[in-house]
Design an enzyme around this catalytic site. Structure first.
Site, short mmCIF file in Angstrom:
data_model
loop_
_atom_site.label_atom_id
_atom_site.label_comp_id
_atom_site.label_asym_id
_atom_site.label_seq_id
_atom_site.Cartn_x
_atom_site.Cartn_y
_atom_site.Cartn_z
N SER A 62 -80.09 -86.11 68.48
CA SER A 62 -78.65 -86.45 68.53
C SER A 62 -78.23 -86.84 69.93
CB SER A 62 -77.81 -85.25 68.07
OG SER A 62 -77.74 -85.17 66.68
N HIS A 85 -69.78 -81.78 68.53
CA HIS A 85 -70.93 -82.68 68.50
C HIS A 85 -70.52 -84.13 68.77
CE1 HIS A 85 -74.34 -84.91 66.64
NE2 HIS A 85 -75.06 -83.85 66.98
N ASP A 128 -69.34 -89.57 63.67
CA ASP A 128 -69.73 -88.19 63.96
C ASP A 128 -68.62 -87.23 63.53
OD1 ASP A 128 -70.89 -85.82 65.65
OD2 ASP A 128 -72.33 -87.44 65.87
#
Length: 777
Positions: free
Chosen positions: A555, A220, A145
């Site tokens: 996600s 994220h 990520d």
């Protein structure tokens, strides 16, 4: 006239010259290409890398040119390399017999307090999967990520034991990241940027806002890592909403972050180079992760460049072949059909649902009618305030009364010190945010948005009263405004409501099946909560509140499944990746935890089907003891690749063994999936499945079938008997149709039960009397 013709001729000659120059430049311009060589032929990674350099040097003419061209050597999980090549060089190297294929580098994009109680994994219950597995201790979750914020409390190692002995990775230092930033919880951190830099030559690493290290700028990566395996953090809330103790699915599992995604200001977001992702996968295989959690998505696969030509899926095949469970996001392009991504049968693909949690926000009209809208408004209560509906906004002789996107078309309409009602059909929050910004700039005090109820994400900042209602409630408010001389409204702070009567839905943005490239392979596989999930983030995140943020997307659903898999891995370390997939699919909830039907949001709300949620919503406790599993190994994946038409040589290099596909080629319907999907049934078809007993040694299972509408399903045998000598049993399924016309998909189920376990797989059947027919009606 002659002068005019001469001018035209000169223009054409100039254009041809420019086009030729452009073509010549494209032929000589070097771009990153991924050269895939299949399963590695040597165990020594240094030897593998040297062979890559030799191959490149023989093409380019010197070792120095090869060193300058080389971006990555993939040498642990598989063999290949990324290098800067011209089109002609790429073609030459692709013609070498040892090369499977060469493709240009591509890009992928980025696709909790209540979640675990909702799924039945309360830490307060001493007799559940969470505590039976010591909360996932010794299991390593790899995350590819945007990096990690190591100082987050979600990665504290209080009460965590020594680093597992099998771990072979490390903690790589870089900008604002020291090797000592890792601990017994965050045991690994690496970053991969060479592919990104090669494709973005103007990117200035010294001026970039992102950190050239494993440190997370975007937030994220930190968010998804903490959902999967974050430690306990007490008293966490989002401005008072969704309060409680925060933790990941496997709070004692270990986290290894592989940063392959980078913030680029010119691109106004985060992008991930496939060559960087491939290197991250290669390193994760080497380091010894047990689970790979990947909340990244590529384009919807609407062409033939999939599976063995998809480097992402190819790299993940090698991870699965090494026993790593790979969990990927299904994408955020729903609710349209055939939008699901990450569709290879060795990938566990995740859809997103809502939680049984909402944030009702009371709207009290002047007639004392109370309407419960949805928002995350945490500011002070807005007392009785004038309520208006902008009439007759005009643009180019068109009227846009009350349309949220047209609020700026009538600047003379006074909104100062008032709450504004508007309607929208937009599915994007950006359009609503602009409307809220205009109302604020005009001196307005609040905004009520009437929108399609499928669009659930919060559209405004939390400090401005911005409340969403559906069209029916919006019309009620409009009727009140038009029937009252001086309409007023009061808006209170949002509250947190959990449990009944809040229902569970497959959220609108969650990408849907059927699988666009291999429709007989059901995708998505499973669903998990992915809406307004509270988890850790980076301080740079614009939604950050005290180190935490509420985000939505597949996600977020993906690491929920990764956390559950980590617990199951601790309980069943000997299981294959396919066994874990089977366990969670065959035991999933097809109703919500309260027994209510699960609906799917879309242009109209409907009861969910396998193309919305795969097997259903993950049920961790049931998945721990599934009774039977539909296991898969290399031969099943070879069967799939043969059925898809890939040649013997390519498959042999992929799997590392000589493979000869049968003639005629096998049926994809016989791949031993925990589902049956028949996209083109004409008369009758018979397929085979094999189940393996992982429950009591002496067991007897009987079949029951809920057939799809107009479809006959006959299972032989109807009873399966297991004992110490008979662990696996095969059965056939004969499926025939009574329909006389082409139909859409109808759904049913096939269940094996021993009175304790119910092993359920979804059935999806489409009748195609006229084959290969496109129905445009």
């Amino acid at each position: 006239m002659r002068s005019f013709r001469s001018s035209i001729l000169l223009v054409l000659l100039s254009l041809i010259t420019v086009l030729n120059a452009t073509r010549a430049r494209s032929e000589t311009e070097s771009k990153v290409h991924i050269v895939y060589l299949g399963e590695k032929k040597h165990h020594d990674p240094e030897f593998v890398t040297e062979s890559h350099h030799q191959m490149l040097a023989s093409l380019l003419g010197s070792k120095k040119d090869a060193d300058d061209s080389m971006v990555y050597s993939y040498r642990h999980g598989f063999s290949g390399f990324a290098a800067k090549l011209t089109k002609s060089q790429a073609k030459k190297i692709a013609d070498l017999p040892e090369v499977v294929h060469v493709i240009p580098d591509g890009f992928h994009e980025l696709a909790t307090t209540r979640t675990w109680e909702y799924l039945g994994l309360s830490s307060a219950n001493p007799k559940n999967l969470l505590n039976d597995t010591n909360m996932g201790d010794q299991v390593i979750i790899g995350v590819i990520d945007t990096g990690v914020w190591p100082e987050s409390e979600s990665f504290n190692d209080n009460g965590v034991g020594p680093i597992p002995r099998k771990w072979k990775g490390g903690c790589e230092s870089g900008e604002n990241f020291r090797s000592t930033d890792c601990n017994r919880k965050l045991i690994g951190a690496k970053y991969f940027i060479n592919g990104f830099l090669a494709e973005n030559k103007g990117f200035n690493t010294t001026e970039s806002r992102d950190y050239i290290s494993a440190r997370d700028f975007d937030g994220h990566g930190t968010h998804v890592a903490s959902i999967a395996g974050g430690s306990f953090v007490p008293n966490v809330s989002y401005k008072g909403l969704a309060g409680g103790t925060l933790r990941g699915g496997a709070p004692r599992a270990r986290i290894a972050m592989y940063k392959a995604c980078w913030f680029h200001e010119e691109l106004k977001g985060v992008t991930c180079s496939d060559s960087d992702i491939m290197k991250a996968i290669d390193e994760a295989i080497h380091d010894g992760v047990d689970v790979l959690s990947i909340s990244l998505v590529g384009q919807i696969p609407l062409n033939s460049e999939t599976d063995i030509r998809d480097e992402f899926a190819t790299g993940l095949f090698h991870a699965v072949a090494k026993g790593i469970v790979v969990v990927c996001a299904g994408g955020n392009d729903g609710p349209a059909a055939q939008t699901v991504v990450n569709i290879a049968p060795w990938i566990l693909t995740v859809a997103a649902t809502t939680l049984d949690r909402s944030f009702p926000t009371p709207i009290t009209l002047g007639n004392n009618k109370v309407i419960l809208g949805q928002a995350t408004y945490t500011g002070p209560e807005l007392g009785l305030t004038s309520l208006v509906y902008p009439e007759n906004a005009r643009n180019n002789n068109e009227t846009f009364s009350g349309v949220c996107e047209s609020l700026n078309l009538n600047p003379n309409y006074t909104m100062a010190m008032k709450v504004v009602l508007c309607f929208t059909a937009s599915r994007t929050n950006a359009a609503i945010s602009r409307a809220a910004s205009f109302v604020k700039a005009a001196g307005g005090l609040g905004l009520i948005i009437s929108r399609n109820p499928v669009y659930t994400l919060s559209p405004c900042n939390d400090d401005f009263p911005c409340v969403a209602v559906d069209y029916e409630l919006g019309t009620d408010i409009l009727s009140y405004i038009r029937s009252t001389r001086s309409p007023v409204v009061k808006i209170q702070r949002s509250r947190t409501l959990s449990g009944q009567p809040v229902g569970t839905k497959v959220v609108n943005f969650s990408s849907r099946g059927p699988n666009s490239m291999s429709p007989a392979i059901l995708k998505p596989d499973i669903a998990a909560p992915g809406v307004r999930i509270l988890a850790a983030t980076s301080p740079n995140d614009t939604l950050n509140v005290g180190g935490f943020a509420m985000l939505s997307g597949t996600s977020m659903a993906t690491p929920v499944i990764s956390g559950v898999i980590a617990l199951l891995k601790a309980l069943h370390p000997e299981w294959s990746p396919a066994a874990f997939r089977s366990a969670i699919v065959t035991t999933a909830w097809r109703t919500d935890p309260f027994g209510e039907q699960i609906f799917a949001e879309g242009s109209s709300r409907k009861v969910s089907d396998p193309f919305d949620y795969g097997g259903g919503i993950v049920n961790p406790e049931k998945a721990a003891e599934p009774g039977l599993i539909y296991d898969m190994g290399p031969q099943d994946y070879i069967l799939y690749l043969c059925s898809a038409g890939y040649n013997d040589s390519s498959i042999s290099q992929l799997v590392g063994q000589i493979t000869v596909c049968s003639n005629p080629k096998p049926s994809v319907l016989d791949v031993n999936l925990p589902s049956i999907t028949i996209p083109n049934l004409k008369d009758e078809v018979t397929l085979t499945r094999t189940v393996t007993n992982v429950g009591l040694v002496d067991s007897v299972y009987k079949v029951s079938v809920e057939p799809p509408l107009g479809v006959r399903v006959v299972v032989t045998p109807e009873t399966l008997v297991f004992n110490s000598k008979t662990i696996s049993v095969s059965f056939t399924v004969r499926v025939s149709t009574t329909h006389k016309i082409n139909t859409g998909y109808y759904f049913g189920s096939l269940t094996w039960t021993d009175s304790v376990h119910n092993v359920v797989i979804p059935l999806s059947v489409r009748t195609q009397i006229l084959q290969n027919y496109y129905d445009e009606n």
